[in-house]
Design an enzyme around this catalytic site. Structure first.
Site, PDB file in Angstrom:
ATOM      1  N   LYS A  22       0.832  -1.206   0.000  1.00  0.00           N
ATOM      2  CA  LYS A  22       0.000   0.000   0.000  1.00  0.00           C
ATOM      3  C   LYS A  22       0.869   1.260   0.000  1.00  0.00           C
ATOM      4  CE  LYS A  22      -1.703   1.694   4.002  1.00  0.00           C
ATOM      5  NZ  LYS A  22      -1.559   3.120   4.335  1.00  0.00           N
ATOM      6  N   ASN A  23       1.876   1.278   0.885  1.00  0.00           N
ATOM      7  CA  ASN A  23       2.626   2.526   1.068  1.00  0.00           C
ATOM      8  C   ASN A  23       3.650   2.799  -0.031  1.00  0.00           C
ATOM      9  OD1 ASN A  23       1.076   3.116   3.217  1.00  0.00           O
ATOM     10  ND2 ASN A  23       2.611   2.616   4.787  1.00  0.00           N
ATOM     11  N   ARG A 102      -4.223  10.836   4.481  1.00  0.00           N
ATOM     12  CA  ARG A 102      -3.117  11.753   4.650  1.00  0.00           C
ATOM     13  C   ARG A 102      -2.153  11.763   3.457  1.00  0.00           C
ATOM     14  NH1 ARG A 102       0.094  14.310   8.531  1.00  0.00           N
ATOM     15  NH2 ARG A 102       2.260  14.029   8.005  1.00  0.00           N
ATOM     16  N   CYS A 126      -5.284   8.618   9.747  1.00  0.00           N
ATOM     17  CA  CYS A 126      -5.469   7.822  10.963  1.00  0.00           C
ATOM     18  C   CYS A 126      -5.210   8.664  12.210  1.00  0.00           C
ATOM     19  CB  CYS A 126      -4.505   6.645  10.974  1.00  0.00           C
ATOM     20  SG  CYS A 126      -5.040   5.233  10.018  1.00  0.00           S
ATOM     21  N   ARG A 131       0.846  14.569  13.583  1.00  0.00           N
ATOM     22  CA  ARG A 131       1.277  14.396  12.192  1.00  0.00           C
ATOM     23  C   ARG A 131       1.282  15.694  11.371  1.00  0.00           C
ATOM     24  NH1 ARG A 131      -1.212   9.088   9.651  1.00  0.00           N
ATOM     25  NH2 ARG A 131       0.791   9.003   8.616  1.00  0.00           N
ATOM     26  N   PRO A 132       2.152  16.622  11.742  1.00  0.00           N
ATOM     27  CA  PRO A 132       2.230  17.868  10.970  1.00  0.00           C
ATOM     28  C   PRO A 132       2.875  17.673   9.592  1.00  0.00           C
ATOM     29  CG  PRO A 132       3.925  17.822  12.675  1.00  0.00           C
ATOM     30  CD  PRO A 132       3.112  16.570  12.838  1.00  0.00           C
ATOM     31  N   VAL A 133       2.873  18.742   8.760  1.00  0.00           N
ATOM     32  CA  VAL A 133       3.523  18.665   7.439  1.00  0.00           C
ATOM     33  C   VAL A 133       4.617  19.724   7.295  1.00  0.00           C
ATOM     34  CG1 VAL A 133       1.638  17.560   6.170  1.00  0.00           C
ATOM     35  CG2 VAL A 133       1.643  20.044   6.424  1.00  0.00           C
ATOM     36  N   ASP A 134       5.123  20.228   8.438  1.00  0.00           N
ATOM     37  CA  ASP A 134       6.112  21.309   8.384  1.00  0.00           C
ATOM     38  C   ASP A 134       7.381  20.924   7.604  1.00  0.00           C
ATOM     39  OD1 ASP A 134       6.389  19.531  10.509  1.00  0.00           O
ATOM     40  OD2 ASP A 134       7.476  20.929  11.782  1.00  0.00           O
ATOM     41  N   ASP A 316       4.471   0.530  12.043  1.00  0.00           N
ATOM     42  CA  ASP A 316       3.268  -0.071  11.446  1.00  0.00           C
ATOM     43  C   ASP A 316       3.073  -1.536  11.852  1.00  0.00           C
ATOM     44  OD1 ASP A 316       2.714   2.322  10.271  1.00  0.00           O
ATOM     45  OD2 ASP A 316       3.383   1.767   8.271  1.00  0.00           O
ATOM     46  N   ILE A 338       7.781   6.789  17.056  1.00  0.00           N
ATOM     47  CA  ILE A 338       7.469   7.517  15.809  1.00  0.00           C
ATOM     48  C   ILE A 338       6.208   8.374  15.970  1.00  0.00           C
ATOM     49  CG2 ILE A 338       7.071   7.318  13.307  1.00  0.00           C
ATOM     50  CD1 ILE A 338       9.785   6.152  14.091  1.00  0.00           C
ATOM     51  N   ARG A 408      -8.891  -0.338   4.383  1.00  0.00           N
ATOM     52  CA  ARG A 408      -7.991   0.666   3.811  1.00  0.00           C
ATOM     53  C   ARG A 408      -6.637   0.059   3.457  1.00  0.00           C
ATOM     54  NH1 ARG A 408      -6.762   5.364   7.428  1.00  0.00           N
ATOM     55  NH2 ARG A 408      -5.424   5.648   5.645  1.00  0.00           N
TER      56      ARG A 408
HETATM   57  C1  EPZ Z   1       4.313   7.040   6.491  1.00  0.00           C
HETATM   58  O1  EPZ Z   1       3.568   8.101   7.057  1.00  0.00           O
HETATM   59  C2  EPZ Z   1       3.366   5.870   6.331  1.00  0.00           C
HETATM   60  N1  EPZ Z   1       2.281   6.238   5.429  1.00  0.00           N
HETATM   61  C3  EPZ Z   1       2.832   5.460   7.703  1.00  0.00           C
HETATM   62  O2  EPZ Z   1       2.005   4.326   7.530  1.00  0.00           O
HETATM   63  C4  EPZ Z   1       4.014   5.083   8.594  1.00  0.00           C
HETATM   64  O3  EPZ Z   1       3.531   4.784   9.890  1.00  0.00           O
HETATM   65  C5  EPZ Z   1       4.988   6.246   8.666  1.00  0.00           C
HETATM   66  O4  EPZ Z   1       5.400   6.646   7.331  1.00  0.00           O
HETATM   67  C6  EPZ Z   1       6.259   5.914   9.456  1.00  0.00           C
HETATM   68  O5  EPZ Z   1       6.893   4.808   8.884  1.00  0.00           O
HETATM   69  C7  EPZ Z   1       2.422   6.042   4.116  1.00  0.00           C
HETATM   70  O6  EPZ Z   1       3.473   5.656   3.614  1.00  0.00           O
HETATM   71  C8  EPZ Z   1       1.233   6.325   3.267  1.00  0.00           C
HETATM   72  P1  EPZ Z   1       6.459  10.300   8.596  1.00  0.00           P
HETATM   73  P2  EPZ Z   1       4.155   9.582   7.079  1.00  0.00           P
HETATM   74  O7  EPZ Z   1       6.457  11.583   7.872  1.00  0.00           O
HETATM   75  O8  EPZ Z   1       4.969   9.775   5.869  1.00  0.00           O
HETATM   76  C9  EPZ Z   1       6.788  13.567  12.128  1.00  0.00           C
HETATM   77  C10 EPZ Z   1       0.021   3.063   7.767  1.00  0.00           C
HETATM   78  O9  EPZ Z   1      -0.557   2.522   8.748  1.00  0.00           O
HETATM   79  N2  EPZ Z   1       6.634  14.614  11.102  1.00  0.00           N
HETATM   80  O10 EPZ Z   1       7.609   9.370   8.349  1.00  0.00           O
HETATM   81  O11 EPZ Z   1       3.036  10.486   7.331  1.00  0.00           O
HETATM   82  C11 EPZ Z   1       5.519  12.743  12.281  1.00  0.00           C
HETATM   83  O12 EPZ Z   1       4.570  13.372  13.093  1.00  0.00           O
HETATM   84  C12 EPZ Z   1       0.590   4.461   7.877  1.00  0.00           C
HETATM   85  O13 EPZ Z   1       0.135   2.521   6.665  1.00  0.00           O
HETATM   86  C13 EPZ Z   1       6.736  15.931  11.463  1.00  0.00           C
HETATM   87  O14 EPZ Z   1       6.921  16.270  12.652  1.00  0.00           O
HETATM   88  O15 EPZ Z   1       5.093   9.516   8.371  1.00  0.00           O
HETATM   89  C14 EPZ Z   1       6.074  11.471  12.868  1.00  0.00           C
HETATM   90  O16 EPZ Z   1       6.285  11.646  14.244  1.00  0.00           O
HETATM   91  C15 EPZ Z   1       0.264   5.117   9.161  1.00  0.00           C
HETATM   92  N3  EPZ Z   1       6.607  16.901  10.498  1.00  0.00           N
HETATM   93  C16 EPZ Z   1       7.428  11.318  12.179  1.00  0.00           C
HETATM   94  O17 EPZ Z   1       7.752  12.636  11.709  1.00  0.00           O
HETATM   95  C17 EPZ Z   1       6.387  16.582   9.199  1.00  0.00           C
HETATM   96  O18 EPZ Z   1       6.300  17.492   8.366  1.00  0.00           O
HETATM   97  C18 EPZ Z   1       7.479  10.352  11.019  1.00  0.00           C
HETATM   98  O19 EPZ Z   1       6.383  10.592  10.160  1.00  0.00           O
HETATM   99  C19 EPZ Z   1       6.304  15.221   8.832  1.00  0.00           C
HETATM  100  C20 EPZ Z   1       6.438  14.258   9.811  1.00  0.00           C
END
Ligand code: EPZ
Length: 429
Positions: A22-23, A102, A126, A131-134, A316, A338, A408
């Site tokens: 999926k991812n 997301r 979820c 989960r910010p996007v900064d 995950d 995480i 999903r």
């Molecule tokens: C991906 O999410 C996956 N989603 C998630 O899988 C997975 O849990 C996650 O990576 C970690 O491996 C997909 O691939 C679609 P991150 P993502 O950015 O990219 C923080 C599932 O169940 N962060 O690696 O959103 C964030 O809050 C899903 O399939 C910021 O602070 O995760 C987290 O603590 C759930 N600012 C950490 O970084 C940002 O701008 C890692 O998040 C971005 C992230």
């Protein structure tokens, strides 16, 4: 709303085909926005998230056709999608669509790179943390985008195109790395992404981008270098197997006992989870066809695990491991580093008789001899499947409510488990 009914106590024996990841599928579908030619994706799983992303891409003008099965095709192989973003008719991704998933926020990068502008709603997804996007915004700004936040939307502009830059992530981020990569492939000059995520799905997307004519090196390491190119073209790419689905079924077999071949699974995609299972007393055997998981007779040992970015133990699989540890001999500890709120399954597992104590980011699980079936509620994707794993070993009936979360991310979960002897069925509303 559908429910899943499980009568626990059956061992699992047989084989389970592992679907495409999926991812990886989601960012690969999004990468189609980078070219006006057709991207053909094979081994695409049948999932609600894929259908949802189809809707979102459709809103931008992307045409997606699903190739029919031909005689002689493996019934377990995934679908083939022909994705054409020949004409992008709209560069806005509205709240109603993005709030449901997301990853759809990531369309911001290819839209900006190809069209010079994008307006994308801030995401939902979820309920596992803030989960910010900064970091994603920072990456686009480094590449020369002007970004404003207006009424819940990220408005990104790069009228004269993006230019290569250095992007150093303060924390490993999968979505940040996908975003930086997809924006950099069409930028002028060289981009260096430091502290990049090393998750296998990043490597899969980079492979596909290179087939489309991009110049990406170092994917799979923490430094990725992208030499921008003028345009990308069509390509054909097969999605890699889902390591989280693999780990999930491995834990299900570990939980019930039995012997199951996880077909097409690749051990190098989840070595740390397989090592954890070995420590727990499970027999893990890589074969030419996939990975065999067996537990016969012996009980489960307690293990201590901390979630980490790849190649560490994946967040995950945290909920699934916790379900497994509820029946281990002794006390195990699971630390989630995480996501700060990814423990919604704890109270539901407790309904089945699990003994779990939460203290900040660490859960302490005291193994019990028996779980007992109960009605439970799925709260997010991976939490849902942890309840299925617990239900498979609980005495009597477990009814998992709100299974749309499960749909999903897991293809035909009840069929795959039932084929190995589980007493599990979907009750359609
Ligand atoms: C991906 O999410 C996956 N989603 C998630 O899988 C997975 O849990 C996650 O990576 C970690 O491996 C997909 O691939 C679609 P991150 P993502 O950015 O990219 C923080 C599932 O169940 N962060 O690696 O959103 C964030 O809050 C899903 O399939 C910021 O602070 O995760 C987290 O603590 C759930 N600012 C950490 O970084 C940002 O701008 C890692 O998040 C971005 C992230």
């Amino acid at each position: 709303m559908d429910r899943i009914r499980i009568i626990g106590g059956q061992r699992l024996n047989g084989s389970i085909p592992i679907s495409g990841a999926k991812n990886a599928t989601l960012p690969l579908m999004i990468a189609s926005l980078l070219t006006d030619e057709t991207l053909i994706l094979e081994n695409v799983p049948r999932l609600a998230d894929v259908i949802q992303l189809q809707r979102i891409l459709g809103n931008h003008g992307v045409d997606i056709t699903i190739a029919g099965k031909r005689s002689g095709d493996d019934p377990n192989s995934g679908r083939t999608l022909h994705i054409s973003a020949k004409h992008i008719v709209d560069t806005t991704a509205p709240y109603e669509l993005v709030s449901k998933m997301r990853a759809s926020f990531w369309v911001v990068a290819p839209l900006l790179a190809r069209m010079g502008e994008a307006k994308v709603s801030l995401p939902g997804g979820c309920a596992i943390g803030t989960r910010p996007v900064d970091f994603l915004i920072m990456a686009l700004e480094n590449l020369g985008a002007e970004i404003e936040i207006e009424a819940g939307y990220v408005v990104a502009r790069a009228k004269n195109g993006l230019r290569g830059a250095e992007i150093k992530f303060p924390k490993v981020t999968v979505g940040g790395t996908h975003t930086a990569l997809m924006a950099a492939v069409l930028a002028k000059g060289t981009t260096v992404i430091e502290n990049a995520a090393r998750e296998p799905e990043i490597g899969d997307v980079a492979d596909c981008l290179n087939k489309m004519g991009a110049n990406v090196t170092g994917a799979g390491t923490s430094t990725i270098v992208v030499e921008g190119v003028g345009r990308l073209h069509g390509a054909r790419h097969s999605v890699l197997p889902d390591r989280i689905e693999t780990g999930t079924y491995a834990m299900a077999v570990a939980m019930t006992g039995g012997d199951v071949l996880l077909q097409n699974a690749r051990p190098e995609l989840l070595q740390s989870a397989l090592d954890t299972l070995t420590q727990a007393g499970v027999t893990v055997t890589p074969t030419n066809e996939g990975i065999r998981i067996a537990r016969n007779g012996s009980g489960l040992n307690a293990v201590d695990v901390t979630t980490e970015p790849f190649p560490g133990f994946p967040t995950d699989l945290q909920a699934q491991l916790m379900a497994l540890m509820t029946k281990a001999k002794g006390t195990s500890r699971i630390t989630e580093t995480i996501f700060e709120n990814r423990f919604m399954h704890v109270q539901e597992l407790a309904r089945l008789g699990a003994r779990i104590h939460l203290d900040g980011e660490t859960a302490t699980i005291e193994g019990v001899a028996k779980l007992k079936g109960a009605p439970v509620m799925a709260t997010d994707l991976r939490a849902s499947v942890s309840l299925v794993i617990a239900g498979l070993a609980a005495e009597g009936e477990t009814m998992v409510n709100r299974v749309y979360h499960l749909d999903r991310g897991f293809e035909k979960v009840e069929d795959k488990l039932a084929a190995c002897g589980a007493a599990i069925e979907r009750i359609s509303a």
